[in-house]
Scaffold this active site. Structure first.
Site, PDB file in Angstrom:
ATOM      1  N   LYS A  19      -7.778   1.369  -2.074  1.00 50.49           N
ATOM      2  CA  LYS A  19      -7.301   0.559  -3.213  1.00 50.49           C
ATOM      3  C   LYS A  19      -6.421  -0.600  -2.728  1.00 50.49           C
ATOM      4  O   LYS A  19      -6.596  -1.733  -3.135  1.00 50.49           O
ATOM      5  CB  LYS A  19      -6.474   1.409  -4.191  1.00 50.49           C
ATOM      6  N   ARG A  48      -1.757   6.602 -13.398  1.00 54.80           N
ATOM      7  CA  ARG A  48      -2.148   7.781 -12.628  1.00 54.80           C
ATOM      8  C   ARG A  48      -2.292   9.012 -13.514  1.00 54.80           C
ATOM      9  O   ARG A  48      -2.686  10.064 -13.037  1.00 54.80           O
ATOM     10  CB  ARG A  48      -1.070   8.066 -11.582  1.00 54.80           C
ATOM     11  N   ARG A 103      -4.595   5.156   9.039  1.00 48.76           N
ATOM     12  CA  ARG A 103      -3.599   4.246   8.466  1.00 48.76           C
ATOM     13  C   ARG A 103      -2.237   4.474   9.128  1.00 48.76           C
ATOM     14  O   ARG A 103      -1.541   3.523   9.485  1.00 48.76           O
ATOM     15  CB  ARG A 103      -3.503   4.495   6.949  1.00 48.76           C
ATOM     16  N   ARG A 124       4.562   6.058   6.517  1.00 45.75           N
ATOM     17  CA  ARG A 124       4.923   6.640   5.223  1.00 45.75           C
ATOM     18  C   ARG A 124       5.155   8.142   5.359  1.00 45.75           C
ATOM     19  O   ARG A 124       4.374   8.836   6.023  1.00 45.75           O
ATOM     20  CB  ARG A 124       3.786   6.404   4.230  1.00 45.75           C
ATOM     21  N   ARG A 138      -1.373  15.547  -2.644  1.00 43.60           N
ATOM     22  CA  ARG A 138      -1.662  14.322  -3.407  1.00 43.60           C
ATOM     23  C   ARG A 138      -3.092  14.330  -3.935  1.00 43.60           C
ATOM     24  O   ARG A 138      -3.370  13.842  -5.029  1.00 43.60           O
ATOM     25  CB  ARG A 138      -1.412  13.080  -2.534  1.00 43.60           C
TER      26      ARG A 138
HETATM   27  P1  AMP Z   1       0.718   5.208  -3.482  1.00 43.35           P
HETATM   28  O1  AMP Z   1       1.317   4.182  -2.586  1.00 43.35           O
HETATM   29  O2  AMP Z   1       0.001   4.619  -4.655  1.00 43.35           O
HETATM   30  O3  AMP Z   1      -0.104   6.233  -2.755  1.00 43.35           O
HETATM   31  O4  AMP Z   1       1.951   6.024  -4.114  1.00 43.35           O
HETATM   32  C1  AMP Z   1       2.847   6.725  -3.315  1.00 43.35           C
HETATM   33  C2  AMP Z   1       3.641   7.704  -4.171  1.00 43.35           C
HETATM   34  O5  AMP Z   1       4.416   6.997  -5.136  1.00 43.35           O
HETATM   35  C3  AMP Z   1       2.812   8.688  -4.969  1.00 43.35           C
HETATM   36  O6  AMP Z   1       2.414   9.804  -4.210  1.00 43.35           O
HETATM   37  C4  AMP Z   1       3.786   9.047  -6.079  1.00 43.35           C
HETATM   38  O7  AMP Z   1       4.777   9.942  -5.631  1.00 43.35           O
HETATM   39  C5  AMP Z   1       4.477   7.716  -6.367  1.00 43.35           C
HETATM   40  N1  AMP Z   1       3.723   6.943  -7.389  1.00 43.35           N
HETATM   41  C6  AMP Z   1       3.080   5.767  -7.203  1.00 43.35           C
HETATM   42  N2  AMP Z   1       2.516   5.358  -8.333  1.00 43.35           N
HETATM   43  C7  AMP Z   1       2.798   6.279  -9.273  1.00 43.35           C
HETATM   44  C8  AMP Z   1       2.467   6.433 -10.643  1.00 43.35           C
HETATM   45  N3  AMP Z   1       1.710   5.536 -11.284  1.00 43.35           N
HETATM   46  N4  AMP Z   1       2.929   7.538 -11.287  1.00 43.35           N
HETATM   47  C9  AMP Z   1       3.696   8.450 -10.669  1.00 43.35           C
HETATM   48  N5  AMP Z   1       4.030   8.377  -9.370  1.00 43.35           N
HETATM   49  C10 AMP Z   1       3.588   7.305  -8.668  1.00 43.35           C
END
Ligand code: AMP
Length: 295
Positions: A13, A88, A127, A139, A150
């Site tokens: 993404k 999400r 990554r 990360r 996740r």
């Molecule tokens: P990402 O970078 O999109 O993989 O997000 C990393 C982490 O941020 C996720 O595993 C969640 O803990 C938190 N997070 C990101 N976007 C959301 C969302 N829309 N709703 C809830 N938690 C989020």
């Protein structure tokens, strides 16, 4: 153009969002990035999110909805945006619908990147390696253990959005297992087919010049060709949509006779709207042909 990119962690993404940003001059709104920045800055939201993120959980809906509501209002988002990692959950999606409605904004499409789960661990490990090689911090949630959590979270809370947006005829599914370049091309192709792409200023000037230069008789041919291509693409896209309408994991139980009949009716109805979609994709090209013929 306003888009949502949907897909499990590691589906690409972020990479695709950046490429779309580059090509179309719109902004990428990644809730994950914003939350990581909040954690790094030690803001109240960051302090609240830190533990949850490190454990692969989801930050409360009201927190992320608040972040997005504020971000959409900023001047750089006026031209359009790509939501990456948001919504999400279904409550986040309904909150977004309300938000956009209040602001009189329309969502153009939801692009789902479909990938094999078995490839995700490799991708996330890669990554992490690349981040390390750049000398940046990896990360905390890019570990096999947290990724498993996740993914489970994605399946139970985020995957229902595929059905949500499919019902609203917004879903476009792309095979995320192709090369990065191919995925980008495919996304741009389907966005073009549904008419979501606005021509760049210099491109529209070029096409205006081409229109005046070509005699109408000659100009009609490529337009017809484009109409055919657009209708095929729309048909393909809506076929993909149809496929994704089935919630994952529910296909194993045999449907009852009544259910099977209901399914057939639904399928027929969907086939009808798929044709409508193809027709709609045909429209702009037809209009163009008429305009050209007039000239
Ligand atoms: P990402 O970078 O999109 O993989 O997000 C990393 C982490 O941020 C996720 O595993 C969640 O803990 C938190 N997070 C990101 N976007 C959301 C969302 N829309 N709703 C809830 N938690 C989020």
């Amino acid at each position: 153009m306003r888009l949502i990119l949907l897909g499990p962690p590691g589906s690409g993404k972020g990479t695709q969002a950046q490429r779309l940003v580059h090509k179309h001059g719109i902004v990428q709104l990644s809730t994950g990035e914003m939350l990581r920045a909040a954690v790094a800055a030690g803001t109240p939201i960051g302090l609240q999110a830190k533990e949850i993120m490190a454990n692969g959980g989801l930050v409360p809906d009201e927190v992320v909805v608040g972040i997005i509501a504020d971000r959409i209002d900023e001047p750089d988002a006026k031209k359009g945006f790509i939501l990456d990692g948001f919504p999400r959950t279904v409550p986040q999606a309904t909150a977004l619908d309300e938000l956009l409605k209040k602001k009189h904004l329309k969502l153009d499409a939801v692009v789902e990147l479909r990938v094999n789960e078995s490839a995700l661990l490799d991708r996330v490990e890669k990554r992490a390696e690349e981040t390390r090689a750049r000398g940046e911090e990896v990360r905390l949630d890019d570990t096999p253990e947290v990724l498993t959590k996740r993914l489970a979270q994605y399946r139970s809370l985020t995957e229902p959005l595929i059905h949500y947006y499919s019902e609203r005829r917004k879903l476009l599914t792309v095979d995320g297992m192709m090369t990065i370049e191919h995925v980008t091309r495919e996304i741009n192709r389907i966005l073009g087919a549904i008419g979501a792409l606005e021509p760049k200023a210099d491109e529209s000037a070029k096409s205006a010049a081409a229109k005046t230069a070509k005699p109408a008789r000659l100009a009609a041919k490529p337009a017809r060709k484009a109409a055919g291509k657009a209708s095929k693409a729309a048909e393909k896209a809506s076929k993909g949509t149809k496929k994704t309408a089935k919630p994952a994991g529910k296909a194993t139980r045999g449907p009852s006779k009544a259910k099977a009949a209901k399914k057939r009716v639904k399928k027929a109805a969907k086939a009808g709207s798929a044709r409508k979609g193809a027709k709609a994709a045909n429209k702009p090209a037809k209009k163009l042909t008429k305009k050209r013929a007039k000239r």
